[in-house]
Write a protein that holds these residues in place. Structure first.
Motif, PDB file in Angstrom:
ATOM      1  N   MET A 231     128.504 -52.517 -20.669  1.00 49.69           N
ATOM      2  CA  MET A 231     128.480 -51.053 -20.882  1.00 49.69           C
ATOM      3  C   MET A 231     128.087 -50.730 -22.324  1.00 49.69           C
ATOM      4  N   ARG A 232     128.562 -51.544 -23.263  1.00 50.07           N
ATOM      5  CA  ARG A 232     128.226 -51.352 -24.683  1.00 50.07           C
ATOM      6  C   ARG A 232     126.710 -51.398 -24.871  1.00 50.07           C
ATOM      7  N   LYS A 233     126.091 -52.355 -24.205  1.00 50.45           N
ATOM      8  CA  LYS A 233     124.633 -52.517 -24.305  1.00 50.45           C
ATOM      9  C   LYS A 233     123.921 -51.282 -23.735  1.00 50.45           C
ATOM     10  N   TRP A 234     124.430 -50.803 -22.599  1.00 50.12           N
ATOM     11  CA  TRP A 234     123.795 -49.640 -21.979  1.00 50.12           C
ATOM     12  C   TRP A 234     123.980 -48.389 -22.829  1.00 50.12           C
ATOM     13  N   LEU A 235     125.229 -48.204 -23.338  1.00 48.43           N
ATOM     14  CA  LEU A 235     125.493 -46.993 -24.135  1.00 48.43           C
ATOM     15  C   LEU A 235     124.617 -46.934 -25.381  1.00 48.43           C
ATOM     16  N   LEU A 236     124.299 -48.112 -25.912  1.00 48.21           N
ATOM     17  CA  LEU A 236     123.517 -48.131 -27.155  1.00 48.21           C
ATOM     18  C   LEU A 236     122.020 -48.326 -26.908  1.00 48.21           C
ATOM     19  N   ASN A 237     121.609 -48.083 -25.675  1.00 46.75           N
ATOM     20  CA  ASN A 237     120.183 -48.108 -25.379  1.00 46.75           C
ATOM     21  C   ASN A 237     119.722 -46.651 -25.292  1.00 46.75           C
ATOM     22  N   PHE A 238     118.881 -46.221 -26.235  1.00 47.03           N
ATOM     23  CA  PHE A 238     118.468 -44.818 -26.292  1.00 47.03           C
ATOM     24  C   PHE A 238     117.018 -44.702 -25.835  1.00 47.03           C
ATOM     25  N   ALA A 239     116.816 -43.926 -24.777  1.00 47.86           N
ATOM     26  CA  ALA A 239     115.458 -43.814 -24.225  1.00 47.86           C
ATOM     27  C   ALA A 239     114.821 -42.494 -24.629  1.00 47.86           C
ATOM     28  N   ILE A 240     113.555 -42.573 -24.979  1.00 52.52           N
ATOM     29  CA  ILE A 240     112.775 -41.363 -25.258  1.00 52.52           C
ATOM     30  C   ILE A 240     111.564 -41.414 -24.331  1.00 52.52           C
ATOM     31  N   VAL A 241     111.374 -40.378 -23.550  1.00 46.69           N
ATOM     32  CA  VAL A 241     110.245 -40.378 -22.614  1.00 46.69           C
ATOM     33  C   VAL A 241     109.178 -39.420 -23.138  1.00 46.69           C
ATOM     34  N   GLY A 242     107.995 -39.956 -23.413  1.00 44.25           N
ATOM     35  CA  GLY A 242     106.896 -39.164 -23.978  1.00 44.25           C
ATOM     36  C   GLY A 242     106.547 -39.689 -25.357  1.00 44.25           C
ATOM     37  N   ALA A 243     105.350 -40.312 -25.473  1.00 44.71           N
ATOM     38  CA  ALA A 243     104.983 -40.914 -26.766  1.00 44.71           C
ATOM     39  C   ALA A 243     103.908 -40.094 -27.482  1.00 44.71           C
ATOM     40  N   GLY A 244     104.062 -38.765 -27.409  1.00 45.90           N
ATOM     41  CA  GLY A 244     103.222 -37.893 -28.228  1.00 45.90           C
ATOM     42  C   GLY A 244     103.843 -37.818 -29.620  1.00 45.90           C
ATOM     43  N   PRO A 245     103.361 -36.915 -30.485  1.00 45.04           N
ATOM     44  CA  PRO A 245     103.912 -36.844 -31.843  1.00 45.04           C
ATOM     45  C   PRO A 245     105.421 -36.601 -31.878  1.00 45.04           C
ATOM     46  N   THR A 246     105.949 -35.725 -30.992  1.00 44.34           N
ATOM     47  CA  THR A 246     107.386 -35.449 -31.039  1.00 44.34           C
ATOM     48  C   THR A 246     108.186 -36.682 -30.647  1.00 44.34           C
ATOM     49  N   GLY A 247     107.770 -37.369 -29.564  1.00 42.35           N
ATOM     50  CA  GLY A 247     108.475 -38.575 -29.119  1.00 42.35           C
ATOM     51  C   GLY A 247     108.438 -39.653 -30.180  1.00 42.35           C
TER      52      GLY A 247
END
Ligand code: FAD
Length: 549
Positions: A231-247
């Protein structure tokens, strides 16, 4: 001609508003104080939105000729290019906002959302926007979710936004002489299951606050003695969807925040946190030259950001991978992000930044309009089979395909279209920024382009030469993106105004670009107060690690 200000009768509320199902009783229709104060000698320019378009325009209009009135659900302007810096704590939220109400600016303000436009009466139908909790935080995320292409109202289904539900506000009309529509855009979710309910979006200060809060929350959950290693591994996995300038900028800023600041506070979690950036496209930052985009990918991967291009996100739900339904939201747990390529993956947070969709005000409210007077038309396309008289035809605001932005002419005047495809250009209704698309030479949906449009329109209106002047044309001043660890990219426009090859290189990258990036945004910040605050804060960050957390 515009009816006198005193005409406020509910029966004439625009049809689109009735269609929305909200009842509008006569007692609800109020005349707001700011509209009462309208000075008769000056033209009332009603501006919808307090973002790059609305705020800039209101400050540039000559107070001698015009009485600008901003109508917006948020009482402040956000300097969006530095929003990612606030989520990562390298700037304070107050460093990038400007209040709309300012005793030095001769601009009126009403905190409300535009719900419909009555072209016949020249009024905007508004709803006062008040948050139940009394916090004047922007309703943007809620609006955003309502406005995504999935459509339905989503207030009660939004666990993360539970405190951000709007009361149904009072309905009132505000008269205008000229109207400028600059309500911006909302996040596009492509109808991906679970995204509207469970992802975070990133458009406004409230979003940045939520992202920062959730990152810290995930770290605290991860160090609890009973949290399992998985769970620690999952909680500290941060996903960002969209690799434009904002992402990209968000991933880069979070990387700085997590690897430099948070790791100092949570040394026991060393090597566990992970940032993953997803995009369906085969490369990131497609608006940059190939070499700059490749440099960004290589640098960010070296910094520890996992870039997953050509990845298709299928769904997002609460609960760990493999958990059976029901998937009730539990902020103490992780989410499951499912991609076509990798299957299910546990994540602590998913920020969705995959581009723009139009808000409901543009997609639905402006779909049916009353007949409008002929004298409100600037020009009308002649068509043998179409009725020329606007009083007799059924018209809609002309929009780009697939619920796209409002189509405007080269002078940013809004266009209407009837059933037969005939177009009419309105004399006094303009649109600019992310919610507008000029017929010819559409500029990118950026602050740079919106800023140029609003300055151009304000200058034309001030000089009264709109009809005699050439159409607006966007001048590309280059594009920048921060890619983390004090490195940035700077794309320089390929050719100068005269079409000749520029003597400058095509791009600058690395630490030099990061210095230019910082200098540029300090100088572009609106007020001197914020220019100094940003410069001071960045300098302070160099000496004191703690200021960023
Ligand atoms: P916005 O600035 O979004 O303003 C819209 C306004 O309308 C808001 O005040 C909103 O509250 C209001 N509103 C919404 N609905 C209603 C309604 N019904 N009635 C009245 N008001 C309403 N561009 C760049 O050029 N460079 C960058 O580095 C850059 N970075 C960015 C970073 C982030 C995180 C984001 C989100 C955007 C960034 N952009 C950047 C893009 C830029 O911010 C937008 O293109 C720009 O804000 C568009 O201006 P706008 O006035 O059309 O909309």
């Amino acid at each position: 001609a515009r009816p006198p200000n005193s005409t406020y009768i509910s029966s004439s509320i625009a049809p689109a508003f009735h269609a929305s199902g909200r009842r509008c009783l006569a007692t609800q229709v109020k005349k707001p104080p700011a509209a009462q104060e309208h000075e008769n000698k000056k033209e009332r320019v009603v501006i919808l939105g307090s973002g790059w378009g609305g705020y800039t325009l209101s400050r540039r209009l000559s107070p001698k000729t015009y009485a600008p009135l901003i109508i917006s659900p948020r009482s402040y302007f956000v300097f969006t290019p530095l929003l990612t810096n606030t989520a990562s704590g390298s700037l304070d939220f107050s460093n990038i906002v400007e209040p709309v109400r300012d005793p030095r600016a001769k601009v009126d303000f009403i905190q409300a959302a535009a719900r419909a436009i009555d072209l016949k009466k020249k009024t905007v139908i508004c709803e006062a926007t008040v948050v139940k909790s009394g916090v004047t935080e922007s309703p943007r995320t809620t609006e955003e979710r309502r406005g995504t292409e999935e459509g339905p109202e989503a207030t009660n289904k939004e666990p993360m936004q539970a405190l951000l539900q709007w009361e149904q506000g009072e309905i009132f009309e505000v008269p205008y002489d000229k109207l400028v529509i600059a309500v911006g855009a909302v996040s596009r979710t492509f109808g991906t299951p679970g995204v509207r309910e469970n992802a975070m979006f990133f458009k406004d200060i409230g979003d940045a606050k939520r992202v920062k809060r959730r990152v810290r929350e995930c770290f605290e959950l991860a160090v609890l003695p009973f949290t399992t290693p998985e769970m620690r591994k999952w909680l500290l996995n941060f996903a960002i969807v969209g690799a434009g300038p904002t992402g990209i900028e968000l991933a880069a800023s979070l990387r700085d925040f997590i690897y430099s600041d948070m790791m100092a506070l949570y040394p026991s979690l060393d090597e566990i946190p992970k940032i993953t950036l997803y995009d369906v496209a085969p490369k990131v930052l497609s608006m940059f030259d190939e070499s700059l985009s490749r440099y960004a990918m290589e640098t960010m991967e070296r910094e520890g950001i996992d870039i997953k291009t050509s990845h298709h996100v299928k769904s997002l739900r609460w609960g760990p991978p493999g958990a059976p339904p029901p998937y009730n939201m539990d902020p103490k747990r992780c989410l499951t992000l499912t991609t076509e390529e990798d299957g299910e993956l546990g994540v602590g947070m998913c920020v969705w930044v995959t581009g723009n969709a139009m808000p409901k005000f543009i997609t639905e409210s402006l779909d049916s309009i009353d007949a409008f007077p002929t004298d409100s038309v600037h020009s009308m396309e002649a068509s043998p089979e179409a009725p020329e008289n606007p009083e007799n035809a059924s018209w809609k605001f002309k929009k780009a395909p697939k619920k796209g932005p409002l189509v405007v002419d080269g002078h940013l005047r809004v266009q209407l279209q009837n059933e037969t495809g005939q177009t009419a250009v309105l004399r006094d209704v303009f649109a600019l920024g992310d919610n507008a698309m000029p017929e010819t030479g559409a500029p990118p949906a950026t602050a740079q382009a919106t800023n140029q449009e609003s300055k151009w329109l304000a200058d034309r209106l001030n000089k009264g030469d709109l009809d005699r002047t050439p159409p607006f044309s966007f001048r590309d001043l280059g594009t920048m993106a921060y890619i983390g660890d004090e490195r940035a990219l700077m794309q320089i426009p390929h050719s100068g105004d005269r079409g000749s090859k520029s003597f400058l290189p095509e791009g600058i990258k690395g630490r030099t670009a990061s210095i230019i990036w910082k200098m540029a945004y300090i100088s572009m910040s609106i007020s001197w107060r914020n220019k100094l605050r940003v410069a001071f804060r960045w300098t302070l960050n160099k000496f004191f690690d703690w200021v960023t957390t």
